[in-house]
Design a protein around this motif. Structure first.
Motif, PDB file in Angstrom:
ATOM      1  N   GLN A  39      44.496-122.979  36.844  1.00 23.66           N
ATOM      2  CA  GLN A  39      43.677-121.840  37.222  1.00 23.66           C
ATOM      3  C   GLN A  39      43.979-121.462  38.654  1.00 23.66           C
ATOM      4  OE1 GLN A  39      39.424-122.292  36.610  1.00 23.66           O
ATOM      5  NE2 GLN A  39      39.176-120.075  36.528  1.00 23.66           N
ATOM      6  N   ALA A  40      44.447-120.245  38.836  1.00 26.71           N
ATOM      7  CA  ALA A  40      44.726-119.715  40.160  1.00 26.71           C
ATOM      8  C   ALA A  40      43.493-118.971  40.668  1.00 26.71           C
ATOM      9  CB  ALA A  40      45.925-118.774  40.100  1.00 26.71           C
ATOM     10  N   GLY A  42      40.854-116.408  41.482  1.00 27.79           N
ATOM     11  CA  GLY A  42      40.575-115.090  40.940  1.00 27.79           C
ATOM     12  C   GLY A  42      41.109-114.849  39.552  1.00 27.79           C
ATOM     13  N   LYS A  43      41.684-115.872  38.935  1.00 23.44           N
ATOM     14  CA  LYS A  43      42.243-115.722  37.592  1.00 23.44           C
ATOM     15  C   LYS A  43      41.583-116.679  36.621  1.00 23.44           C
ATOM     16  CE  LYS A  43      46.803-114.074  39.007  1.00 23.44           C
ATOM     17  NZ  LYS A  43      48.275-114.236  38.807  1.00 23.44           N
ATOM     18  N   GLU A  44      41.728-116.369  35.336  1.00 19.23           N
ATOM     19  CA  GLU A  44      41.183-117.257  34.324  1.00 19.23           C
ATOM     20  C   GLU A  44      42.094-118.467  34.135  1.00 19.23           C
ATOM     21  OE1 GLU A  44      38.770-113.987  31.606  1.00 19.23           O
ATOM     22  OE2 GLU A  44      40.444-115.109  30.753  1.00 19.23           O
ATOM     23  N   ARG A  45      41.501-119.505  33.615  1.00 20.91           N
ATOM     24  CA  ARG A  45      42.277-120.689  33.277  1.00 20.91           C
ATOM     25  C   ARG A  45      43.301-120.347  32.207  1.00 20.91           C
ATOM     26  NH1 ARG A  45      38.643-125.026  30.707  1.00 20.91           N
ATOM     27  NH2 ARG A  45      38.839-123.579  28.949  1.00 20.91           N
ATOM     28  N   GLU A  46      44.511-120.890  32.333  1.00 26.03           N
ATOM     29  CA  GLU A  46      45.545-120.601  31.355  1.00 26.03           C
ATOM     30  C   GLU A  46      46.250-121.874  30.907  1.00 26.03           C
ATOM     31  OE1 GLU A  46      48.693-118.129  32.810  1.00 26.03           O
ATOM     32  OE2 GLU A  46      49.175-119.456  34.488  1.00 26.03           O
ATOM     33  N   PHE A  47      46.721-121.831  29.690  1.00 22.79           N
ATOM     34  CA  PHE A  47      47.459-122.933  29.092  1.00 22.79           C
ATOM     35  C   PHE A  47      48.809-123.072  29.761  1.00 22.79           C
ATOM     36  CE2 PHE A  47      49.165-125.705  25.995  1.00 22.79           C
ATOM     37  CZ  PHE A  47      50.423-125.227  25.643  1.00 22.79           C
ATOM     38  N   ALA A  92      48.248-123.100  41.784  1.00 24.95           N
ATOM     39  CA  ALA A  92      46.988-123.160  41.033  1.00 24.95           C
ATOM     40  C   ALA A  92      46.431-124.570  41.115  1.00 24.95           C
ATOM     41  CB  ALA A  92      47.213-122.786  39.570  1.00 24.95           C
ATOM     42  N   VAL A  93      45.217-124.716  40.643  1.00 22.86           N
ATOM     43  CA  VAL A  93      44.684-126.047  40.367  1.00 22.86           C
ATOM     44  C   VAL A  93      45.066-126.392  38.935  1.00 22.86           C
ATOM     45  CG1 VAL A  93      42.629-127.491  40.203  1.00 22.86           C
ATOM     46  CG2 VAL A  93      42.771-125.726  41.976  1.00 22.86           C
ATOM     47  N   GLN A 120      45.520-129.791  43.112  1.00 24.57           N
ATOM     48  CA  GLN A 120      46.021-128.537  43.653  1.00 24.57           C
ATOM     49  C   GLN A 120      47.545-128.573  43.788  1.00 24.57           C
ATOM     50  OE1 GLN A 120      44.298-125.564  44.773  1.00 24.57           O
ATOM     51  NE2 GLN A 120      46.414-124.804  44.877  1.00 24.57           N
ATOM     52  N   VAL A 121      48.183-127.541  43.283  1.00 28.85           N
ATOM     53  CA  VAL A 121      49.619-127.342  43.476  1.00 28.85           C
ATOM     54  C   VAL A 121      49.809-126.043  44.239  1.00 28.85           C
ATOM     55  CG1 VAL A 121      51.815-126.865  42.336  1.00 28.85           C
ATOM     56  CG2 VAL A 121      50.285-128.628  41.419  1.00 28.85           C
ATOM     57  N   THR A 122      50.485-126.114  45.370  1.00 28.26           N
ATOM     58  CA  THR A 122      50.754-124.934  46.180  1.00 28.26           C
ATOM     59  C   THR A 122      52.256-124.811  46.402  1.00 28.26           C
ATOM     60  OG1 THR A 122      48.633-125.184  47.326  1.00 28.26           O
ATOM     61  CG2 THR A 122      50.265-123.736  48.345  1.00 28.26           C
TER      62      THR A 122
END
Length: 125
Positions: A39-40, A42-47, A92-93, A120-122
């Motif tokens: 999940q980034a 402001g965005k929804e969680r994604e597969f 994203a996290v 967290q991955v940046t």
């Protein structure tokens, strides 16, 4: 009740690699289908990726196919996500998750019963 602990996130430059780990405890790991989501802001969680109970089947989002690899070690109760050729849009996290449904519906967040705390991955450009 299964507890999941995600580790391995960090800051990396574009083109670099990271390996995420998710250690499970409190249950019989081999009966769970496992997945990674992200999940980034402001965005929804994604597969992102998923793997069947035995590890024989894997599934990937189109955005990561060819760059990420999911694997599991049932003897160590751990699932991994190897991430190569990272891009800034991968920031994203990342969460691992376990599904009691086994090998069904692993691309869908609603299929999962237990979630890790996230790591967290940046990716910098």
């Amino acid at each position: 009740q299964v507890q999941l602990v995600d580790t391995g996130g960090g800051l990396v430059q574009a083109g670099g690699s990271l390996r995420l780990s998710c250690a499970a405890s409190g249950g019989t790991f081999s009966i769970y289908g496992m997945g990674w989501f992200r999940q980034a802001p402001g965005k929804e969680r994604e597969f992102v990726a998923a793997i069947s109970r035995s590890g024989s089947s894997t599934y990937y989002a189109d955005s990561v196919k060819g760059r990420f690899t999911i694997s599991r070690d049932n003897a160590k109760n751990t699932v991994y996500l190897q991430m190569n050729s990272l891009k800034p849009e991968d920031t994203a996290v990342y969460y691992c998750a376990a599904s009691q449904k086994g090998d069904y519906g692993l691309k869908w967040g609603r299929s999962y019963d237990y979630w890790g705390q996230g790591t967290q991955v940046t990716v910098s450009s």
